[in-house]
Design an enzyme around this catalytic site. Structure first.
Site, PDB file in Angstrom:
ATOM      1  N   GLY A 326       0.845  -1.211   0.000  1.00  0.00           N
ATOM      2  CA  GLY A 326       0.000   0.000   0.000  1.00  0.00           C
ATOM      3  C   GLY A 326       0.866   1.242   0.000  1.00  0.00           C
ATOM      4  O   GLY A 326       1.963   1.275  -0.575  1.00  0.00           O
ATOM      5  N   SER A 327       0.412   2.263   0.702  1.00  0.00           N
ATOM      6  CA  SER A 327       1.091   3.568   0.653  1.00  0.00           C
ATOM      7  C   SER A 327       2.476   3.560   1.278  1.00  0.00           C
ATOM      8  O   SER A 327       3.241   4.505   1.081  1.00  0.00           O
ATOM      9  CB  SER A 327       0.229   4.622   1.358  1.00  0.00           C
ATOM     10  OG  SER A 327      -1.024   4.673   0.712  1.00  0.00           O
ATOM     11  N   THR A 328       2.815   2.516   2.049  1.00  0.00           N
ATOM     12  CA  THR A 328       4.172   2.470   2.597  1.00  0.00           C
ATOM     13  C   THR A 328       5.188   2.333   1.473  1.00  0.00           C
ATOM     14  O   THR A 328       6.389   2.507   1.682  1.00  0.00           O
ATOM     15  CB  THR A 328       4.346   1.299   3.594  1.00  0.00           C
ATOM     16  OG1 THR A 328       4.015   0.088   2.927  1.00  0.00           O
ATOM     17  CG2 THR A 328       3.435   1.477   4.800  1.00  0.00           C
TER      18      THR A 328
END
Lengths: 645, 382
Positions: A326-328
């Site tokens: 995801g956004s990591t």
């Protein structure tokens, strides 16, 4: 009849002659026997002596004591426990039914155990000792010893068996031992004869399995005199074996215990890395299981319960679990774009809430759009459209290379079971496995950590450690307590000003009012924290579901909800610890994962327990209540400490 | 024969007879029995029980039996030979019909509290009957087929009954001892050549026919014969015991492993170490010195028996002494040959050393007859 003298004389002559003949024959035969005796006893004596020695002498292996496993502070993670058991010999018992019955009444054995012991005894030869009951308490064994006269053939014995004092805390890391199977034997090139000892135990998973060779030690041997049926008469001599090595893990048992309890109740994982050394301080995968069950022989019911549990307790999610980051993942895309000089980071990109790429509409998580975004704000507010744009500029090849540089897609060489490599997708990978060309839409998906990209929590923690240190940090699980200084990891050679920008994005994620993890900020300056949230979709929300009005995660079944992720490090100016947390199907990263990541990070910086003073004043009452609730479940490790490392 | 041919005036009388016994023989018998006591003490791991003590008692009884038999004039024994032989035959028939099974074969006959082993008795009574028979037959007609046939019947009747028990070992011993008496009596050697020749011929025929279309025995029977002749072929089955015995014997070396230090017997690798295999324990613990000296003692016993044979001019007495000697020789020769792997395993004890009552008493009774022959030998007038 009357004989004449002549007859008598003739009779006497014949008898004398023939008796002397018979005597000579007898002498000759006896001479032959004597010659044979001489041949066997004088000529072949050595050969026969050797055979006699082979007959009577039996070589037996003495199982070595398995090496204990300690944590970084000398807390015992795996040891050998005195195991009191009762063995019985049919030969000496006489009436085995009577003796078994007395024994059963004395220490309350189950009927099933008694029956099994009886069968074993009748199957084996009468002098073979059979274990009737194991793991008895001191009190029970004393009762058996005190009643010895009434229990002929029954002997209380003491042996060593593997024990994991921290129960479930270390199950995934340390693993467990079990009886040697055919597959274990096949795995060894030339199986150690010690493995043939009945009831010998071998590492089955985790460190126990991967570092088996060092833990096992070397078998000793014993020469015993046996009689014709194999009963040992006496010991002739013995050579003591070498006990296995003591292993020191990088794990901090206190922190591990805290992390696991903090994750309790969810299907989640957390990895804590010591940035300067790469030491894995904690690797918690929840739920866990008690490794001791496996050593003692797990019941089918219990094993099935573990297998059928939706939260998959047997899987070590830290290294085996592969999740879309995801956004990591956005730090990777940001650095790839900077590296490719496609942006200077200060350039602003407009986010209207979506972006159309070759006929497909890609949404930003914020439907209303973020407006003008530069690199720092795009990270802290986690704007998707900014990274859609950047990924199209720099392309998948550069993203793939940057992900690799940051440690994603790599299978780390750790003594853990089934360490996964994750998936760092590339054009070449897609043609090879999917037989299809890479599309721009694939790149756009990867830019926000969706699509093909898969990472393990360990890889995310390593990535965070690398971002925080600009060094190619590698994870370690074993340490040498005598080592002086660990050589620093090689530099990653990322331009400091780029890294500075990415780090600022991570700092603002936590500390800026608009940051996605602002509610998980830390106010204690010495523990100032930077981080990045992530929420990764497991299932694409279908148009039908959108039409039906399902918008909230809570409305979806558990296994279709998003994974919540959070990576963080602290302190900002001199990063020491990096953490990655994933809560499977936990919902949003900022709400489900970030508070956990903060607590574990603070605990790592403060000897395993987060200090209340580090939390914002407005949250302290709530946090305090949470900590109080957790307190009872936390373990006091004082009694498990064996040495000060 | 009648006692008239004896010079009764010169015959020792009463207790004085004791002085005229074959004393060297008595001393040798006691010496051999002592070997037995020592070994029985050793195989019981240094305990007088369960074997040494009863053995001593039995040997004591045996000595008394020998003495009593020796005191009775030899002509009495001649006159009861036929009766004894008949009685033994009846007992053997009794075993055939009422015998109790022991060690897998019918050998014992229980009459009240008494346990009788008639086949042991048959060894002596057959010899007595043969000696009496040849004393009766005219010396000139001795090689006539009809008289040879008579002797053969006397031997083969008990042999047949003992084989039926089945106790092949004892049957062979009876036959061989009987053969020795017949030989000593002066029967033409052609008969012996014929018997031996046809036996060899049969064996050759059996073996050469193996694998041809006229094969005389079934395959499994040949395999049994193989294992019987060469036990090493089957080290875990039938051959196990004989192999272990040979290991024990060979490992003794020159001076043995020491009293009660024999690993093979102490650790139970030896079968029946107190009975048929006691020679191996002796050889293991006392080496060639121990085992060889026992064989020398046996040879000396044979020698002094021969003295009795040669010194008596009485035909019955001489033939009886030859039979008793042959019987004794066959005992130890077959037993030692068996444990040294030279003969197949048949149940024959080592005389005077192996633990066992019946054999000991019968043996001592036999020596008693020999002593009687020695004491009551015809003496020339001086």
């Amino acid at each position: 009849m009357k004989r004449t003298d002549r007859d008598k004389e003739q009779s006497r002559r014949v008898i004398t002659r023939r008796a002397l003949g018979l005597g000579a024959l007898q002498l000759a035969v006896t001479g032959t026997l004597l010659w044979r005796l001489r041949d066997m006893q004088l000529e072949q004596a050595d050969a026969f002596r050797l055979l006699a020695e082979e007959n009577r002498i039996n070589l037996r292996l003495l199982p070595p004591t398995r090496g204990p496993i300690h944590d970084r502070n000398g807390v015992l993670l795996a040891g050998n426990e005195q195991n009191y058991r009762v063995v019985m010999t049919r030969d000496d018992a006489g009436d085995i039914d009577l003796v078994l019955d007395r024994l059963q009444r004395l220490i309350g054995l189950e009927d099933e155990m008694v029956e099994r012991a009886r069968e074993d005894m009748l199957r084996n030869r009468p002098f073979v000792p059979v274990t009737v009951a194991e793991r008895l308490s001191w009190e029970e064994i004393s009762r058996v010893a005190a009643n010895a006269p009434a229990l002929p053939g029954v002997t209380p014995e003491m042996g060593l068996s593997r024990a994991y004092p921290l129960m479930a805390d270390m199950a995934h890391v340390v693993g467990y031992v079990g009886p040697v199977s055919d597959r274990d034997l096949a795995r060894e090139e030339s199986p150690d004869p010690v493995l043939m000892i009945p009831r010998f135990q071998i590492g089955k998973s985790g460190v126990e399995r991967e570092v088996e060779a060092r833990l096992r030690g070397k078998a000793g041997s014993q020469r015993v005199e046996v009689n014709s049926v194999g009963r040992v008469m006496r010991e002739l001599d013995r050579i003591e074996g070498e006990p296995g090595e003591t292993l020191h893990l990088t794990i901090d048992a206190r922190l591990q215990n805290y992390a696991l309890e903090r994750l309790a109740g969810q299907s989640a994982a957390a990895v804590v890395i010591d940035i300067p050394t790469g030491d894995i301080l904690a690797s918690a995968s929840a739920p866990s299981y008690d490794a001791n069950m496996f050593v003692r022989g797990i019941s089918r019911t219990n094993y099935n319960a573990l297998l059928e549990n939706d939260f998959r307790p047997l899987v070590n999610k830290c290294v085996q679990g592969m999740y879309p980051p995801g956004s990591t993942f956005k730090m990777v895309t940001a650095l790839a774009a900077l590296d490719a000089a496609e942006t200077d980071g200060r350039e602003r990109v407009y986010c209207p809430g979506h972006m159309d790429v070759s006929g497909n509409r890609f949404h930003c998580w914020k439907r209303s759009g973020h407006g003008q975004m530069d690199l720092v704000s795009a990270l802290s507010e986690s704007c998707d459209v900014y990274f859609y744009e950047m990924s199209q500029r720099c392309g998948i090849d550069r993203i793939n290379a940057m992900a690799e540089r940051l440690g994603l897609g790599e299978r780390y060489d750790l003594p853990m079971t089934s360490v996964a490599s994750g998936l760092n997708p590339s054009r070449e990978w897609k043609t090879r496995t999917r037989d299809a060309a890479w599309r721009i839409g694939d790149t756009v998906n990867v830019s926000i950590g969706q699509g093909y990209v898969l990472t393990t929590p360990l890889q995310l923690a390593i990535m965070t450690a690398r971002l925080a240190s600009n060094r190619a940090v590698l994870p370690r699980l074993l340490r040498d307590p005598l080592e002086r200084a660990i050589p620093q990891a090689a530099s990653l050679d990322l331009r400091p000003e780029w890294l500075e920008m990415v780090r600022r994005g991570m700092v603002q994620t936590v500390n800026d009012r608009r940051g996605t993890a602002y509610s998980s900020r830390v106010v204690e300056p010495t523990m100032a924290m930077a981080g990045k949230t992530g929420t990764s979709q497991v299932f694409r929300i279908t148009q039908a579901e959108r039409d039906a009005g399902i918008r909230r995660q809570e409305d979806l079944p558990w296994n279709r909800r998003n994974h919540a992720l959070f990576v963080n490090y602290a302190p900002i100016d001199n990063p020491r610890v990096a953490v990655a947390v994933i809560v499977e199907h936990g919902g949003g990263g900022s709400t489900a994962a970030a508070p956990i990541g903060r607590d574990i990070l603070l605990a790592a910086l403060n000897e395993g327990r987060p200090p209340l003073g580090a939390y914002p004043t407005s949250q302290r009452n709530r946090i305090n209540a949470e900590q109080e609730a957790l307190k009872d479940r936390l373990r006091d490790l004082g009694s498990f400490r064996v040495s000060r490392a | 024969m009648s006692y008239l041919e004896y010079n009764t005036q010169r015959m020792p009388k009463g207790m004085a007879k004791v002085l005229y016994m074959n004393w060297p023989l008595v001393v040798l018998l006691i010496a051999v029995a002592c070997y037995g006591f020592v070994m029985l003490y050793s195989v019981a791991a240094g305990n007088a029980r369960p074997w040494m003590e009863p053995q001593m008692q039995r040997f004591g009884v045996g000595l008394v039996v020998m003495l009593v038999v020796a005191m009775v004039p030899i002509w009495f024994w001649r006159s009861v030979s036929g009766l004894a032989y008949g009685l033994t035959t009846i007992l053997l028939l009794g075993v055939e019909f009422f015998g109790s099974v022991g060690m897998g074969a019918q050998r014992w006959l229980e009459i009240g509290p008494l346990r009788l082993q008639p086949s042991e008795l048959a060894k002596i009574t057959t010899i007595m009957a043969l000696a009496a028979y040849f004393d009766w037959v005219d010396i000139k007609k001795i090689s006539r087929p009809v008289f040879v046939l008579g002797a053969a019947v006397i031997v083969l009747l008990p042999v047949f009954l003992v084989v039926r028990q089945p106790d092949l070992g004892t049957a062979l011993l009876i036959a061989a001892a009987g053969g020795a008496v017949i030989f000593a009596a002066g029967v033409h050697w052609g008969y012996f050549a014929g018997v031996i020749g046809s036996f060899v011929g049969l064996v050759v025929a059996v073996f050469t026919s193996r694998g041809t279309d006229w094969q005389l025995l079934k395959d499994y029977q040949y395999r049994r014969i193989d294992a019987f002749l060469d036990p090493t072929l089957d080290p875990l089955g039938a051959g196990y015991h004989i192999n272990q015995a040979m290991i024990a014997l060979g490992s003794g070396g020159w001076s043995g492993r020491g009293f009660m230090e024999g690993t093979q017997s102490r650790l139970n690798f030896l079968p029946e170490k107190q009975t048929d295999f006691i020679f191996t324990t002796l050889a293991e613990e006392f080496g060639f010195i121990g085992a060889g000296s026992l064989l020398v003692l046996y040879v000396m016993i044979l020698g002094f028996c021969l003295v009795t044979v040669l010194r008596t001019s009485n035909r019955f007495a001489a033939l009886l002494a030859v039979g008793v000697t042959a019987n004794f020789f066959l005992y130890f020769a077959v037993n030692t040959a068996m444990v040294m792997g030279l003969a197949p395993v048949v149940g024959v004890p080592l005389p005077l050393v192996s633990y066992g009552g019946s054999a000991m008493l019968v043996l001592m009774g036999g020596f008693g007859l020999l002593q009687s022959a020695h004491i009551h030998r015809p003496r020339l007038p001086t």
